[in-house]
Design an enzyme around this catalytic site. Sequence first.
Site, PDB file in Angstrom:
ATOM      1  CE1 TYR A 599       3.406 -17.713  -1.857  1.00 31.34           C
ATOM      2  CE2 TYR A 599       3.630 -16.430  -0.613  1.00 31.34           C
ATOM      3  CZ  TYR A 599       2.230 -16.852  -1.204  1.00 31.34           C
ATOM      4  OH  TYR A 599       1.675 -16.109  -1.056  1.00 31.34           O
ATOM      5  CG  LEU A 600      11.885 -18.792  -1.251  1.00 33.54           C
ATOM      6  CD1 LEU A 600      13.348 -17.921  -0.141  1.00 33.54           C
ATOM      7  CD2 LEU A 600      12.247 -18.331  -2.013  1.00 33.54           C
TER       8      LEU A 600
END
Length: 641
Positions: A599-600
């Site tokens: 997600y990052l």
Amino acid sequence: IKRTISFKIIVLYLNKQSSAFFLSPPRIKDEPDEDGYYTSPKEDSKPLKRPREEDDKDKRAPEGDNKKKKQKKEEEQKWKWWEEERYPEGIKWKFLEHKGPVFAPPYEPLPENVKFYYDGKVMKLSPKAEEVATFFAKMLDHEYTTKDIFRKNFFKDWRKEMTSEEKSTITNLSKCDFTQMSQYFKAQSEARKQMSKEEKQKIKEENERLLKEYGFCIMDNHKERIANFKIEPPGLFRGRGNHPKMGMLKRRIMPEDIIINCSKDSKVPPPPPGHKWKEVRHDNKVTWLVSWTENIQGSIKYIMLNPSSRIKGEKDWQKYETARRLKKCVDKIRNQYREDWKSKEMKVRQRAVALYFIDKLALRAGNEKEEGETADTVGCCSLRVEHINLHPELDGQEYMVEFDFLGKDSIRYYNKVPVEKRVFKNLQLFMENKQPEDDLFDRLNTSILNKHLQDLMEGLTAKVFRTYNASITLQQQLKELTTPDDNIPAKILSYNRANRAVAILCNHQRAPPKTFEKSMMNLQTKIDAKKDQLADARRELKSAKADAKVRRDEKSKKTVESKKKAVQRIEEQLMKLEVQATDREENKQIALGTSKLNYLDPRISVAWCKKWGIPVEKIYNKTQREKFAWAIDMAEDDYEF
Ligand SMILES: *[C@@H]1O[C@H](CO)[C@@H](O)[C@H](O)[C@H]1NC(C)=O
Ligand SMILES: *[C@@H]1O[C@H](CO)[C@@H](O)[C@H](O)[C@H]1NC(C)=O
Ligand SMILES: *[C@@H]1O[C@H](CO)[C@@H](O)[C@H](O)[C@H]1NC(C)=O
Ligand SMILES: *[C@@H]1O[C@H](CO)[C@@H](O)[C@H](O)[C@H]1NC(C)=O
Ligand SMILES: CC(=O)N[C@H]1CO[C@H](CO)[C@@H](O)[C@@H]1O
């Protein structure tokens, strides 16, 4: 090691679709590095778009710094696909050659002295029945084998493998005694642990040989690592939670089950002797090399490339670009759903409240179940009335919603959040005259919501909100938490704290690791020892100072200096250990890996490292660095998500 490349045959061929010339892959005579990775030789890649200064520097580098030089060389040899032009939409590759999958080793019958008993009597099983019995025996200590569904499913499937004689004798699983088998496997696993160095080496070499032969494919002009080239051995299906199919026999996958995908002009991998592939196809619109259908859920399994490959990397990169596009239009989307809370149409209102949850709480859309997950897990669209509680006032805040449900992978989502008044009123309306087991959003399902998201922005899904919020939160947190004057360990603690803020947001919890208490204790022992050491060093410094006062000569001055340095050094070491302890304690129940990997936007982390002079190795391990090679190379210190 000198890497030699022998271009045995270089053939130019015309690629009809694109009317472009491509070099057919050269035969590469090369050794994998310590970890079994090949690096693409330089000659194997197209010229880089922008020549890099470091190349020249390296040539001028003085002799003797061999290790560094070698490292540098390997770095250079990694293929920088992100500097090349992309294929047109939909085309995944132009040339693909691979060796097919590695099948599970054949069944080895048990030694004669390992007996199976039925109803107290020794019974020799036929090979097929014996094999399936060993799957059960291997799990005997596990509580699965005590569960009714598991036993029922297993017994049904096991009987299918029995001879008719066996079938008529073995009619009651409770009368089967697998103890000897189980003991035999335990002894074997114990023996594996006690293996000599030479034996371990032999196994390692065999694994390396397999990796070298099957672990790589040639996609276009590059050798790329395959993620999962080994087919899972047969066994008993477990599944998560109380899966109704647990205990069923997961069949052995045969070449006859396998579909091979490769290019027409490649060397098609030969099936094992005496066997045939199910099919060989040449489809460059898909990224898998091998596929088959497993027998429990009927789902299709694929062999694909490693995350470090161009195909996976491009997809990952694209994911973050989509999230960045959301950043540009998120305000508009938010204004729109706020308007929709007032809509006359119930369907529109429900959609708008669901969207608010997805945006604000990073909830999943719903129906995103893991393959075969039948546990009662829900996402946003499938929330039921029983999953939320409305509190006009709670903990001193107005309009509180209390969520309690099982999310993906059966992880409990529990949260109390204040919502806007209009959302609260709408929720009251949606819940009117409903039973606890009724759908909260009865006019909504995942496909309707996803369709709406597509209309708002191309490529928009609930996951994009997650990626966007996770990445933007990391970026903000890093800005807030990083103190310029901090030393490297303190900065890394700040980084991990920023990462934890995101993991909490995404509900990535974990049970404290089993080894937690022990590793904490070890660390505490180290800290205590360091403190003693520091006290000693301080005492020595004090007496050296006193000594210097009396003698007033150069020598004692020097002693004081060196004692001072020693104290400083130990103080730093102590601080590092204490930071580590804090970090570990705070990390006890949070899994950082998932958000970091999925997600990052890695460019945020890389930029942060570059800005503060933190080695990227401190935040990404080897696997992660390979996956994010594109970001590590591309992101400058001023990158903004
Ligand atoms: C199966 O065997 C167990 C143990 O001997 C016995 O308690 C049970 O009643 C048997 N079940 C049937 C259906 O015969
Ligand atoms: C991200 O999610 C948090 C938690 O719900 C929320 O408070 C915050 O406003 C979101 N941030 C952005 C920029 O979307
Ligand atoms: C979702 O709802 C729409 C409209 O009611 C319906 O056509 C569609 O089949 C539903 N989809 C699913 C997956 O239930
Ligand atoms: C790197 O970290 C991931 C978790 O994100 C872990 O699964 C993997 O095994 C680690 N790899 C190495 C080489 O330590
Ligand atoms: C297993 C399988 O058939 N996978 C894909 C192979 O490629 C075709 C397109 O040619 C897809 O439709 C299949 O899903």
